[in-house]
Design an enzyme around this catalytic site. Structure first.
Site, PDB file in Angstrom:
ATOM      1  N   ASP A  13      49.560  94.458  -5.916  1.00  0.00           N
ATOM      2  CA  ASP A  13      50.752  94.573  -6.776  1.00  0.00           C
ATOM      3  C   ASP A  13      51.498  93.259  -6.944  1.00  0.00           C
ATOM      4  O   ASP A  13      52.709  93.238  -7.155  1.00  0.00           O
ATOM      5  CB  ASP A  13      51.719  95.640  -6.235  1.00  0.00           C
ATOM      6  CG  ASP A  13      51.046  96.969  -5.989  1.00  0.00           C
ATOM      7  OD1 ASP A  13      50.404  97.474  -6.922  1.00  0.00           O
ATOM      8  OD2 ASP A  13      51.137  97.485  -4.860  1.00  0.00           O
ATOM      9  N   HIS A  41      46.565  97.895 -12.863  1.00  0.00           N
ATOM     10  CA  HIS A  41      47.198  96.688 -13.375  1.00  0.00           C
ATOM     11  C   HIS A  41      47.858  96.982 -14.716  1.00  0.00           C
ATOM     12  O   HIS A  41      47.332  97.704 -15.538  1.00  0.00           O
ATOM     13  CB  HIS A  41      46.222  95.502 -13.477  1.00  0.00           C
ATOM     14  CG  HIS A  41      44.908  95.813 -14.081  1.00  0.00           C
ATOM     15  ND1 HIS A  41      43.845  96.305 -13.353  1.00  0.00           N
ATOM     16  CD2 HIS A  41      44.447  95.685 -15.349  1.00  0.00           C
ATOM     17  CE1 HIS A  41      42.803  96.469 -14.147  1.00  0.00           C
ATOM     18  NE2 HIS A  41      43.139  96.105 -15.354  1.00  0.00           N
TER      19      HIS A  41
END
Length: 430
Positions: A13, A41
């Site tokens: 992340d 993503h």
């Protein structure tokens, strides 16, 4: 021959998708080499926000080839859904290539993932329950089903039958759960295979031919170094190798063809799921960072744990992944904090250490040693150069680079593409 690997340097992340998308502009081939649809993503393209889990970021560029390499574990059902999602948004997908050697995630992997996680109770790892671990287990045990097998009806039926016999013994006898019937899987998943057949090929040939022809190839990692099964906070890790070395195994491209490794990190740290996190914040500052940074998992939606920037973690990532360039994201999230902190070392039993321990018992006794820097209150979301940043923000960025020992090539002050600023072109250095 030019190749760049993008890796996350923390626990995932970090904003790899945006940086990969940014670097994709100057690449001709973009490839994923590990993980599965447990990775999420987020990419903004032409003003639209897309959330992908399997397909590489390069899919939005019609003239570029996007590759799902042999090291990725593919859930055909998820992939078909993702392809449909892109087509609904008028994104062409005929530039996608999928390795015939990639392994397949099937319903029994997902069920086993859930049962094993439930059985661990308080010792659970925090898996996304996507079947990733069990699929990699089958791969290592040499009973996995590959994309090439999925496309062959006879071979798929034979191997599915054998695997179900073994898996159902586990479900019934070990977990007191219901068996999965052959007919519950076979026709549905064979059909998924036929829907993706047009994309399937030997991607190692495509990648090596591209490099040999002098084309630029970008390798896109999932998760982060600290989730690597060998180099991460084991056992609170993923089941693959997000480190840059995973490229050679997961793509079929030799190590001599890798030129640069871009490590992506945030100006603070975040983590989803359980496991060690020495700089984790439990106070109002942590809540502020989570709220401003919108720290919620792309795949799970779970609130992420957040903490201060940890240079011990970063130096570990730099060492084991051979990071040559740093991309620093989310500096803007820290705007408004009176003081910002960087962990420079750990205190373990009264002694300072500068490396990340393998032992979880040692990690639990580690106390972060912080260097405090003055914060900044200015809105930096429009800054284009380091000189545009307030002095305190600029000093913070420079200090991170010094402590990690890697030059920063890009920095971001917001989620949009135009908020990513280049200090040094990675491609120009090759």
């Amino acid at each position: 021959m030019s190749s760049v690997v993008v890796v996350g340097t923390q626990w995932g992340d970090e904003g790899k998708g945006k940086i990969t998308d940014f670097l994709s502009e100057n690449a001709e081939v973009i490839a994923r080499y590990q993980g599965g649809d447990n990775a999420g993503h987020t990419i903004k393209f032409d003003g639209v926000t897309y959330k992908l889990h399997l397909i590489p970021s390069g899919i939005f560029y019609k003239e570029k080839i996007s590759v799902i390499g042999n090291g990725v574990v593919v859930n055909p059902k998820s992939l078909v859904k993702e392809l449909a999602y892109l087509k609904e948004n008028n994104v062409a997908t005929d530039n996608l290539r999928i390795s015939d050697r990639a392994h397949v995630i099937l319903p029994y992997h997902i069920k086993l993932d859930q049962l094993q996680e439930d059985a661990k109770g308080e010792n659970k790892i925090g898996t996304t329950i996507k079947g990733i671990g069990p699929a990699y287990m089958d791969k290592a045990a040499r009973v996995g089903i590959r994309i090439a097998d999925l496309l062959d009806k006879e071979i798929f039926a034979e191997r599915l039958q054998i695997n179900l016999e073994e898996k159902n013994r586990q479900f019934v006898k070990m977990f007191d759960s219901e068996a999965i019937e052959f007919d519950d899987i076979f026709e549905e998943y064979y059909e998924y295979g036929q829907q993706i057949k047009q994309y399937v090929t030997d991607t190692s040939v495509i990648l090596n031919d591209a490099l040999d022809a002098g084309k630029r190839v970008l390798f896109e990692g999932a998760q982060g170094v600290m989730l690597d099964i060998d180099q991460g906070t084991y056992p609170f890790v993923t089941s693959s190798n997000p480190v840059a070395g995973g490229v050679t195994i997961g793509s079929g491209v030799g190590p001599s063809k890798i030129n640069k490794v871009v490590g992506v990190c945030k100006a603070y740290t975040s983590r989803v799921g359980d496991g060690p996190f020495p700089t984790e914040l439990f106070d109002e500052t942590g809540e502020t960072i989570r709220r401003v940074g919108k720290e919620y998992g792309t795949t799970t939606g779970r609130p992420r744990r957040v903490g201060w920037f940890d240079s011990v973690v970063m130096r570990h990532s730099k060492r084991v992944s051979g990071i040559t360039n740093l991309s620093l994201n989310s500096i803007d999230v820290l705007s408004g904090l009176e003081t910002v902190k960087i962990c420079t070392a750990y205190e373990l039993d009264g002694e300072l250490i500068y490396h990340y321990p393998a032992s979880l018992k040692e990690l639990s006794r580690c106390k972060p040693v912080y260097e405090e820097l003055p914060g900044w209150s200015e809105d930096i979301t429009g800054c284009k150069t380091l000189a545009d940043l307030p002095a305190n923000a600029r000093n913070y960025v420079h200090r991170i680079s010094e402590l990690v020992g890697v030059r920063i090539s890009t920095f971001s002050v917001g989620p949009d593409r135009n908020q990513t600023n280049v200090l040094e072109s990675v491609w120009a250095q090759i």
